[in-house]
Design a protein around this motif. Structure first.
Motif, PDB file in Angstrom:
ATOM      1  N   THR A  87       0.838  -1.214   0.000  1.00 26.52           N
ATOM      2  CA  THR A  87       0.000   0.000   0.000  1.00 26.52           C
ATOM      3  C   THR A  87       0.868   1.257   0.000  1.00 26.52           C
ATOM      4  O   THR A  87       0.381   2.341   0.311  1.00 26.52           O
ATOM      5  N   TYR A  88       2.144   1.097  -0.356  1.00 24.75           N
ATOM      6  CA  TYR A  88       3.040   2.253  -0.458  1.00 24.75           C
ATOM      7  C   TYR A  88       2.464   3.249  -1.478  1.00 24.75           C
ATOM      8  O   TYR A  88       1.960   2.824  -2.501  1.00 24.75           O
ATOM      9  N   PRO A  89       2.483   4.527  -1.290  1.00 21.77           N
ATOM     10  CA  PRO A  89       3.108   5.280  -0.195  1.00 21.77           C
ATOM     11  C   PRO A  89       2.174   5.514   1.010  1.00 21.77           C
ATOM     12  O   PRO A  89       2.588   6.132   1.978  1.00 21.77           O
ATOM     13  N   ALA A  90       0.904   5.008   0.935  1.00 21.21           N
ATOM     14  CA  ALA A  90      -0.014   5.251   2.059  1.00 21.21           C
ATOM     15  C   ALA A  90       0.362   4.405   3.275  1.00 21.21           C
ATOM     16  O   ALA A  90       0.126   4.777   4.415  1.00 21.21           O
ATOM     17  N   GLY A  91       0.940   3.237   3.019  1.00 16.33           N
ATOM     18  CA  GLY A  91       1.319   2.345   4.118  1.00 16.33           C
ATOM     19  C   GLY A  91       2.535   1.539   3.697  1.00 16.33           C
ATOM     20  O   GLY A  91       3.112   1.779   2.633  1.00 16.33           O
ATOM     21  N   PRO A  92       2.908   0.553   4.494  1.00 17.91           N
ATOM     22  CA  PRO A  92       4.116  -0.206   4.167  1.00 17.91           C
ATOM     23  C   PRO A  92       3.875  -1.271   3.103  1.00 17.91           C
ATOM     24  O   PRO A  92       2.735  -1.630   2.820  1.00 17.91           O
ATOM     25  N   ALA A  93       4.959  -1.770   2.532  1.00 21.92           N
ATOM     26  CA  ALA A  93       4.893  -2.960   1.673  1.00 21.92           C
ATOM     27  C   ALA A  93       5.214  -4.150   2.568  1.00 21.92           C
ATOM     28  O   ALA A  93       6.240  -4.151   3.250  1.00 21.92           O
ATOM     29  N   ILE A  94       4.307  -5.140   2.565  1.00 27.34           N
ATOM     30  CA  ILE A  94       4.457  -6.239   3.524  1.00 27.34           C
ATOM     31  C   ILE A  94       4.504  -7.581   2.811  1.00 27.34           C
ATOM     32  O   ILE A  94       3.671  -7.863   1.935  1.00 27.34           O
ATOM     33  N   LEU A  95       5.458  -8.399   3.216  1.00 26.21           N
ATOM     34  CA  LEU A  95       5.532  -9.764   2.707  1.00 26.21           C
ATOM     35  C   LEU A  95       4.796 -10.648   3.711  1.00 26.21           C
ATOM     36  O   LEU A  95       5.175 -10.701   4.891  1.00 26.21           O
ATOM     37  N   ILE A  96       3.751 -11.308   3.220  1.00 25.68           N
ATOM     38  CA  ILE A  96       2.885 -12.041   4.151  1.00 25.68           C
ATOM     39  C   ILE A  96       3.203 -13.529   4.134  1.00 25.68           C
ATOM     40  O   ILE A  96       3.244 -14.155   3.074  1.00 25.68           O
ATOM     41  N   ILE A  97       3.442 -14.056   5.316  1.00 28.90           N
ATOM     42  CA  ILE A  97       3.789 -15.476   5.461  1.00 28.90           C
ATOM     43  C   ILE A  97       2.526 -16.240   5.789  1.00 28.90           C
ATOM     44  O   ILE A  97       1.883 -16.001   6.811  1.00 28.90           O
ATOM     45  N   ASN A  98       2.187 -17.184   4.887  1.00 31.55           N
ATOM     46  CA  ASN A  98       0.930 -17.914   4.991  1.00 31.55           C
ATOM     47  C   ASN A  98       1.224 -19.416   4.907  1.00 31.55           C
ATOM     48  O   ASN A  98       0.588 -20.136   4.157  1.00 31.55           O
ATOM     49  N   ASP A  99       2.221 -19.837   5.692  1.00 32.09           N
ATOM     50  CA  ASP A  99       2.682 -21.216   5.540  1.00 32.09           C
ATOM     51  C   ASP A  99       3.462 -21.606   6.803  1.00 32.09           C
ATOM     52  O   ASP A  99       4.295 -20.832   7.293  1.00 32.09           O
ATOM     53  N   ALA A 100       3.186 -22.819   7.301  1.00 27.96           N
ATOM     54  CA  ALA A 100       3.787 -23.242   8.569  1.00 27.96           C
ATOM     55  C   ALA A 100       5.307 -23.328   8.485  1.00 27.96           C
ATOM     56  O   ALA A 100       6.023 -22.895   9.388  1.00 27.96           O
ATOM     57  N   ASP A 101       5.810 -23.863   7.365  1.00 23.81           N
ATOM     58  CA  ASP A 101       7.254 -24.034   7.186  1.00 23.81           C
ATOM     59  C   ASP A 101       7.969 -22.684   7.170  1.00 23.81           C
ATOM     60  O   ASP A 101       8.989 -22.501   7.839  1.00 23.81           O
ATOM     61  N   LEU A 102       7.393 -21.752   6.381  1.00 24.81           N
ATOM     62  CA  LEU A 102       8.023 -20.433   6.283  1.00 24.81           C
ATOM     63  C   LEU A 102       7.933 -19.688   7.616  1.00 24.81           C
ATOM     64  O   LEU A 102       8.873 -19.002   8.024  1.00 24.81           O
ATOM     65  N   ALA A 103       6.796 -19.839   8.300  1.00 25.42           N
ATOM     66  CA  ALA A 103       6.634 -19.179   9.604  1.00 25.42           C
ATOM     67  C   ALA A 103       7.694 -19.700  10.575  1.00 25.42           C
ATOM     68  O   ALA A 103       8.293 -18.943  11.342  1.00 25.42           O
ATOM     69  N   HIS A 104       7.956 -21.005  10.492  1.00 26.28           N
ATOM     70  CA  HIS A 104       8.974 -21.618  11.343  1.00 26.28           C
ATOM     71  C   HIS A 104      10.344 -21.013  11.023  1.00 26.28           C
ATOM     72  O   HIS A 104      11.132 -20.691  11.921  1.00 26.28           O
ATOM     73  N   ASP A 105      10.601 -20.846   9.734  1.00 26.36           N
ATOM     74  CA  ASP A 105      11.891 -20.297   9.320  1.00 26.36           C
ATOM     75  C   ASP A 105      12.081 -18.873   9.857  1.00 26.36           C
ATOM     76  O   ASP A 105      13.115 -18.539  10.429  1.00 26.36           O
ATOM     77  N   VAL A 106      11.026 -18.038   9.685  1.00 28.26           N
ATOM     78  CA  VAL A 106      11.136 -16.626  10.087  1.00 28.26           C
ATOM     79  C   VAL A 106      11.232 -16.484  11.614  1.00 28.26           C
ATOM     80  O   VAL A 106      11.983 -15.667  12.138  1.00 28.26           O
ATOM     81  N   SER A 107      10.466 -17.316  12.339  1.00 27.45           N
ATOM     82  CA  SER A 107      10.392 -17.133  13.795  1.00 27.45           C
ATOM     83  C   SER A 107      11.465 -17.897  14.553  1.00 27.45           C
ATOM     84  O   SER A 107      11.905 -17.468  15.617  1.00 27.45           O
ATOM     85  N   THR A 108      11.900 -19.029  13.994  1.00 25.37           N
ATOM     86  CA  THR A 108      12.702 -19.938  14.814  1.00 25.37           C
ATOM     87  C   THR A 108      14.071 -20.237  14.230  1.00 25.37           C
ATOM     88  O   THR A 108      15.034 -20.376  14.963  1.00 25.37           O
ATOM     89  N   VAL A 109      14.165 -20.310  12.890  1.00 24.84           N
ATOM     90  CA  VAL A 109      15.458 -20.647  12.290  1.00 24.84           C
ATOM     91  C   VAL A 109      16.288 -19.373  12.093  1.00 24.84           C
ATOM     92  O   VAL A 109      17.350 -19.201  12.681  1.00 24.84           O
ATOM     93  N   GLN A 110      15.735 -18.442  11.326  1.00 24.82           N
ATOM     94  CA  GLN A 110      16.482 -17.194  11.073  1.00 24.82           C
ATOM     95  C   GLN A 110      16.256 -16.171  12.192  1.00 24.82           C
ATOM     96  O   GLN A 110      17.080 -15.299  12.400  1.00 24.82           O
TER      97      GLN A 110
END
Ligand code: HEM
Length: 552
Positions: A87-110
């Motif tokens: 929603t740039y420039p009104a708001g941020p650009a967001i990468l949305i994680i909609n997957d258990a594996d990727l969520a694990h990577d973002v929260s726990t691995v990296q």
């Protein structure tokens, strides 16, 4: 030209303006070109995803919490495990994680750092440095200090305190039942959880369930002065009064907690033995003396605390008081709301309580006090709470993308740069996914959390308290509070949602009374009139109007 030659100042200003707009245009074009390559809903070369946002603002409630949007997008556009919403420039650009594996990577691995946007949003309620947004060694230090305050042994010893506070909640519901008028359930539920977290962290009874309290008033008033990110009204966005109000309420909150800290310090100095139960405030003071005077509590240290440490203690108390009440009270309110709509689920829940505590609901409080471990037998109650947390996810995790962190899109194997993006572990998306929960995903059905059904769900797909090192420090406390509330309430009372009686609550003096805007137009999300709105965290719309009746 002649004019500019004659007026060098005007020429200089014009040059600066042209340079500024050229740079902004180049940046904008570069941004749109780069974002257009990410997976996501159709991307407009000029508007990005702003037009799509505009469409949702027409078809969904204007006050709907922003965390519904990615789940709606995923459903409406059949989006995959990771996608962009820009929603740039009104708001941020967001990468949305909609997957258990990727969520694990973002929260726990990296272990991605927390987003600066979260820090900005929390600053008025808990200062710029608090446990939720701290990073690195500073975060580790404070997490280690407070961990013991939330250990299972410590919490079990606090069950009698929680039961007593919940007893006051029951008394208040009794009074509301005899009045036979609609009320907003969010209020008594909030005062209940504030009183509990006050005792758990500070050994302090705010008594907010029975009287007005200075701290609680300032904290709740601060909520009404936070920036509403669903509003595009310039008068709201650029309000000159908001920063002043934020400073004022911050000062009041810090002053109140500063006094509590000083009293605890003085009491510590005056006592030789410490037989009192040791809660968060004691653990913080232990650390202070260990770090600043090798454990020696000498006069100088008692009288003059290091200012930075003092600010960290106070702001951490502020975040623990906010995080420790809001999400829990909304879950209590939502569980009671959903149970009121599902008589067969309610009957099963009551049957479980009859079986564990005996048929007389009036003796459950004493039973819990003498044997807190009875709570671990509440299998169906736990499933009811989990199903409530699935449908009404109180919090999610917003992380900061950086130049060296990439996400591998499992559907294309492309490496997606996170540089300059917010990365959102969007559990609402996963909680509303048909692939994970089946075709009845939007229905309330606690059985899905019981074996054997739940055995087929990847445990990393359900993450109401987040996972990894930055998971919720208070998750066991929250579960314990909600279980106790349900045990002491559901067999005594019948609830009925009263959204059709909202007009009777106009000007009722609660913080919801001021939120008249947005009452027009669509008032449901996935057919649910009690949809979540953003009020510091995710809360039930209009404070959840209810009626309550005593059963026994
Ligand atoms: C139903 C109730 C609750 C839910 C659903 C919930 C959910 C969450 C979630 C999703 C996070 C991660 C936030 C992020 O990544 O930015 C979190 C963090 C946190 N929660 Fe809770 N929470 C609840 C109750 C509590 C309680 C009772 C406390 C008690 C003080 C608490 C204190 C915290 C703190 C301090 C953090 C930050 C932890 C860290 O980063 O080390 N929460 N919670």
């Amino acid at each position: 030209m002649d004019y500019l030659r004659a007026h060098p100042l005007a020429a200089a200003i014009l040059t600066i303006l042209v340079a500024y707009f050229t740079r902004a245009t180049v940046r904008f074009a570069h941004h749109r070109k780069r974002m257009g390559k990410y997976p996501g809903p159709p991307y407009h070369w000029l508007w990005g995803h702003l037009l799509i946002l505009g469409e949702y603002r027409k078809t969904k409630p204007i006050r709907m919490h922003g965390h519904y949007l990615p789940a709606l997008l995923a459903e409406d556009y059949s989006l995959g495990p990771v996608f962009l919403f820009d929603t740039y420039p009104a708001g941020p650009a967001i990468l949305i994680i909609n997957d258990a594996d990727l969520a694990h990577d973002v929260s726990t691995v990296q272990v991605y750092p927390k987003s600066h946007l979260l820090g900005d949003a929390l600053a008025p309620v808990a200062g710029p440095e608090n446990l939720v947004v701290m990073e690195g060694t500073l975060w580790k230090k404070w997490r280690t200090i407070f961990n013991p305050a939330f250990s299972m042994t410590q919490l079990m010893s606090l069950v009698p305190l929680v039961v007593d506070s919940t007893g006051v909640f029951v008394d208040n519901l009794d009074k509301l039942a005899s009045k036979n008028e609609p009320f907003r359930l969010e209020e008594p539920a909030t005062y209940l959880t504030i009183d509990i977290i006050g005792k758990v962290i500070l050994d302090h009874d705010f008594k907010s369930q029975t009287a007005k309290n200075e701290y609680v008033d300032a904290m709740r008033a601060q909520f009404t002065w936070l920036r509403d990110h669903t509003s595009f009204n310039p008068l709201h966005i650029y309000s000159p009064i908001r920063p002043i109000a934020n400073l004022y309420y911050t000062w009041r909150m810090r002053r109140y907690l500063g006094k509590l800290l000083d009293t605890r310090l003085a009491a510590r100095a005056g006592s030789t033995s410490n037989t009192r139960q040791r809660v968060g405030i004691d653990l913080a003071l232990d650390t202070y003396f260990a770090d600043y005077s090798q454990g020696k509590e000498d006069e100088t240290n008692l009288l003059k605390m290091d200012p930075k440490f003092r600010q960290h203690v106070i702001d951490n108390f502020r975040i623990l008081l906010v995080a420790g009440h809001d999400t829990t009270s909304s879950t209590v309110a939502y569980a009671l709301y959903r149970l009121s709509r599902h008589p067969s689920t309610l009957a099963k829940l009551r049957a479980e309580h009859d079986e564990i505590f005996g048929p007389n609901p009036l003796v459950a409080a004493d039973a819990l006090k003498s044997d807190p471990y009875l709570l671990s037998k509440l299998t169906y109650t736990t499933a009811v709470i989990q199903e409530t947390l699935r449908l009404y996810t109180p919090a999610t995790s917003l992380r900061e993308g950086t130049p060296n962190l990439f996400i591998k899109d499992p559907s294309t194997s492309n490496m997606l740069s996170t540089d300059g993006l917010a990365v959102w572990i969007e559990s609402v998306c996963m909680n509303r996914s048909r692939e994970i929960w089946g075709l009845d995903v939007h229905d309330f059905r606690p059985e899905r959390f019981l074996s054997p059904e739940i055995d087929d769900v990847d445990p990393r797909a359900f993450r109401p308290f987040e996972k990894g090192p930055r998971n919720c420090i208070g998750q066991e406390l929250a579960m314990l509070e909600i279980k106790i509330a349900l045990v002491l309430v559901v067999r005594l009372f019948d609830f009925k949602a009263a959204y059709d009686e909202l007009d009777l609550l106009k000007g009722d003096g609660t913080l919801w009374a001021g939120s008249e805007q947005g009452r027009q137009g669509v008032q449901e999300v996935w057919g649910d009139e009690a949809y979540q709105v953003l009020y510091a965290t995710a809360k039930p719309r209009d404070g959840m109007p209810m009626r309550v009746k005593r059963r026994v």
